[in-house]
Design an enzyme around this catalytic site. Structure first.
Site, PDB file in Angstrom:
ATOM      1  CG  HIS A 142     -23.090 -97.302 -16.584  1.00  0.00           C
ATOM      2  ND1 HIS A 142     -24.050 -96.342 -16.830  1.00  0.00           N
ATOM      3  CD2 HIS A 142     -23.770 -98.463 -16.431  1.00  0.00           C
ATOM      4  CE1 HIS A 142     -25.250 -96.905 -16.829  1.00  0.00           C
ATOM      5  NE2 HIS A 142     -25.101 -98.193 -16.584  1.00  0.00           N
ATOM      6  CB  CYS A 158     -22.491 -91.801 -15.394  1.00  0.00           C
ATOM      7  SG  CYS A 158     -22.371 -93.603 -15.549  1.00  0.00           S
ATOM      8  CB  CYS A 165     -27.064 -92.586 -17.523  1.00  0.00           C
ATOM      9  SG  CYS A 165     -26.082 -93.403 -16.227  1.00  0.00           S
ATOM     10  CD  GLU A 192     -20.389 -92.866 -18.449  1.00  0.00           C
ATOM     11  OE1 GLU A 192     -21.227 -92.189 -19.070  1.00  0.00           O
ATOM     12  OE2 GLU A 192     -20.458 -94.104 -18.322  1.00  0.00           O
TER      13      GLU A 192
END
Length: 155
Positions: free
Chosen positions: A59, A92, A89, A61
């Site tokens: 992701h 993260c 999410c 992040e």
């Protein structure tokens, strides 16, 4: 909060994240981008690259946090702010806690998977040993529009 109410430094941080999100879209990835800022300087950026890397953890992040840790020579990013175009999410958010970031600023709210207030709110969980400031909605329309255009084109 209206976009005009945000400090210019925050807008600049989110613009760096949006540039990464646009690159992700160009690469066929879900258009989410992130930037880590320390002392007013962007020290790392990231964009979703789960498809290209065959990695469910890739992701925006996570990519940005890895780069920031390498930049700082430390896995702790105390004093840092993470700018991300979509509310983080659960995965993260866990990484944010481990990095000891001081602040998270996100653009679009994620009602399906957002873990900082939308779908769930881990920011107040007693199970997590670090607290950080959360500010959502910066350039939300631009961030949301990029995601909507991406998914509309896929339908």
């Amino acid at each position: 909060m209206k976009n005009s109410d945000w400090p210019q430094q925050d807008i600049d941080g989110m613009r760096a994240a949006l540039a990464e999100a646009e690159r992700a879209a160009d690469e066929g990835e879900v258009p989410v981008g992130a930037a880590v800022v320390v002392n007013g300087e962007v020290i790392a950026t990231g964009r979703n690259c789960s498809v290209a890397q065959l990695d469910p953890c890739a992701h925006a992040e996570i990519i940005a946090l890895r780069g920031a840790g390498a930049n700082q020579g430390n896995h702790r990013l105390t004093g840092g702010t993470l700018f991300v175009t979509l509310e983080p999410c659960v995965m993260c958010t866990g990484a944010i806690v481990q990095a000891r970031l001081t602040r998270v600023v996100f653009g679009a709210y994620d009602k399906k998977a957002g873990a900082l207030g939308s779908a769930t709110d881990l920011s107040d969980s007693r199970a997590l040993n670090h607290r950080f400031e959360i500010n959502g909605g910066l350039l939300a329309d631009e961030c949301s529009r990029l995601l909507q255009q991406f998914f509309e084109a896929r339908r």
